[in-house]
Design a protein around this motif. Sequence first.
Motif, PDB file in Angstrom:
ATOM      1  N   CYS A 120      26.686   4.282 -38.777  1.00  0.00           N
ATOM      2  CA  CYS A 120      27.400   3.089 -39.242  1.00  0.00           C
ATOM      3  C   CYS A 120      26.995   2.724 -40.664  1.00  0.00           C
ATOM      4  O   CYS A 120      27.835   2.315 -41.475  1.00  0.00           O
ATOM      5  N   SER A 166      28.733   4.884 -43.163  1.00  0.00           N
ATOM      6  CA  SER A 166      30.140   4.529 -43.406  1.00  0.00           C
ATOM      7  C   SER A 166      30.282   3.438 -44.456  1.00  0.00           C
ATOM      8  O   SER A 166      31.379   3.207 -44.971  1.00  0.00           O
ATOM      9  N   HIS A 167      29.187   2.759 -44.780  1.00  0.00           N
ATOM     10  CA  HIS A 167      29.193   1.769 -45.856  1.00  0.00           C
ATOM     11  C   HIS A 167      28.622   2.319 -47.164  1.00  0.00           C
ATOM     12  O   HIS A 167      29.061   1.933 -48.248  1.00  0.00           O
ATOM     13  N   VAL A 173      26.461  -4.082 -38.205  1.00  0.00           N
ATOM     14  CA  VAL A 173      26.821  -3.316 -39.407  1.00  0.00           C
ATOM     15  C   VAL A 173      28.275  -2.861 -39.358  1.00  0.00           C
ATOM     16  O   VAL A 173      28.994  -2.911 -40.353  1.00  0.00           O
ATOM     17  N   ARG A 174      28.721  -2.424 -38.185  1.00  0.00           N
ATOM     18  CA  ARG A 174      30.084  -1.909 -38.041  1.00  0.00           C
ATOM     19  C   ARG A 174      30.616  -2.348 -36.675  1.00  0.00           C
ATOM     20  O   ARG A 174      30.487  -1.625 -35.692  1.00  0.00           O
ATOM     21  N   GLY A 197      35.322   2.483 -41.658  1.00  0.00           N
ATOM     22  CA  GLY A 197      34.526   2.714 -42.853  1.00  0.00           C
ATOM     23  C   GLY A 197      35.021   3.894 -43.655  1.00  0.00           C
ATOM     24  O   GLY A 197      36.133   4.395 -43.447  1.00  0.00           O
ATOM     25  N   SER A 251      33.839   8.275 -40.804  1.00  0.00           N
ATOM     26  CA  SER A 251      33.742   6.872 -40.412  1.00  0.00           C
ATOM     27  C   SER A 251      32.452   6.647 -39.628  1.00  0.00           C
ATOM     28  O   SER A 251      31.696   7.588 -39.355  1.00  0.00           O
ATOM     29  N   GLY A 252      32.210   5.388 -39.265  1.00  0.00           N
ATOM     30  CA  GLY A 252      31.059   5.042 -38.443  1.00  0.00           C
ATOM     31  C   GLY A 252      31.511   4.481 -37.115  1.00  0.00           C
ATOM     32  O   GLY A 252      32.553   3.828 -37.024  1.00  0.00           O
ATOM     33  N   ASP A 253      30.707   4.722 -36.069  1.00  0.00           N
ATOM     34  CA  ASP A 253      31.050   4.252 -34.733  1.00  0.00           C
ATOM     35  C   ASP A 253      29.772   3.771 -34.050  1.00  0.00           C
ATOM     36  O   ASP A 253      28.851   4.565 -33.800  1.00  0.00           O
TER      37      ASP A 253
END
Length: 321
Positions: free
Chosen positions: A78, A81-82, A138-139, A144, A233-235
């Motif tokens: 996550c 992804s930022h 965060v996500r 992201g 992306s983030g998950d």
Amino acid sequence: MIIRMLRAHMRPLTAWAVLALLIVYYLSIHPQGLSIGVLTAWSNQGTALALLAVGQTIVVLSRGIDLSIGPIMALTNCMASHLVNGSPVEVANGMILVIATGAACGLLNGLVIVIGRMQAIIATLATGTIFSGIALIVRPIPGGDISEGLSDFFSGDLGGLVPMSLIVILGAIAAWYPIRKSVLGRTIVAVGSSEAAAYASGLRVKRAKIGAYVLAGVFASLSGLFVGFQTLSGDPSIGLSYTLNSIAAVVIGGTALTGGAGSIAGSIAGALILRTIGNLLFFNDIEPLAQPLFEGLVLLVAVSFGAARLLRMTSRMEAFQ
């Protein structure tokens, strides 16, 4: 000499032999057969778990266990992804921060277990819940953005000959052996074999146990990065299944849950076996809803086998007391 070496490495060699047979079968039923594209897709699917299994193996070698390793992977995924996007400098700084976060999570685990004197299974279960919560902050939902250039590089192939993800796996194996030969690596194994004997020998037991969890956090962050390269992306929800599979991979690869004996290469073979079985279920037209059942059975057998070995070794130790 050769026979002695084969006996010493029988379990990891068996894991690799099983993996080779599964790959041959997988390629024989795949619609496209043997090609660099098929090999790359297969390798990409197993790399994140393989990296995670390396971290779990290091902890198990010290006679510990890390139930937070999946949540650490999710948290760093996550964060990636930022942070892992933008200019080359921003991408590099982002990767450093992601890896540092994984190391910090591992450090926290080590301190709680060693300084706080908590059981590893309880401590990492608690910290894993914390890391999962932070990942959700965060996500909150999957999304992201991650550098497409890095994604193409790590999920592609090298000159149309070798999948880059396979090189990453080989790099993880190569990275462990200098660590294994270092004072820290030797102490980790010595602590897993007999913590009392390691302490009596003047080894820095506490530092080694903390170091094992820090290394696990680093490899978990590398796994989180690789998942990001695959998905862009983030998950925050990916951690739980990876944690269970990392333990199963360690057992399948021949590492003793009692610590002190095991193989990074064997654990990687175990991780690739689990992913290959998942692919075989798909290409054999197993109903998607039934696939988790078969995967769960494989996990149950693997973990039960490891627990049975642990019970037998404990019984033998008690018999000599």
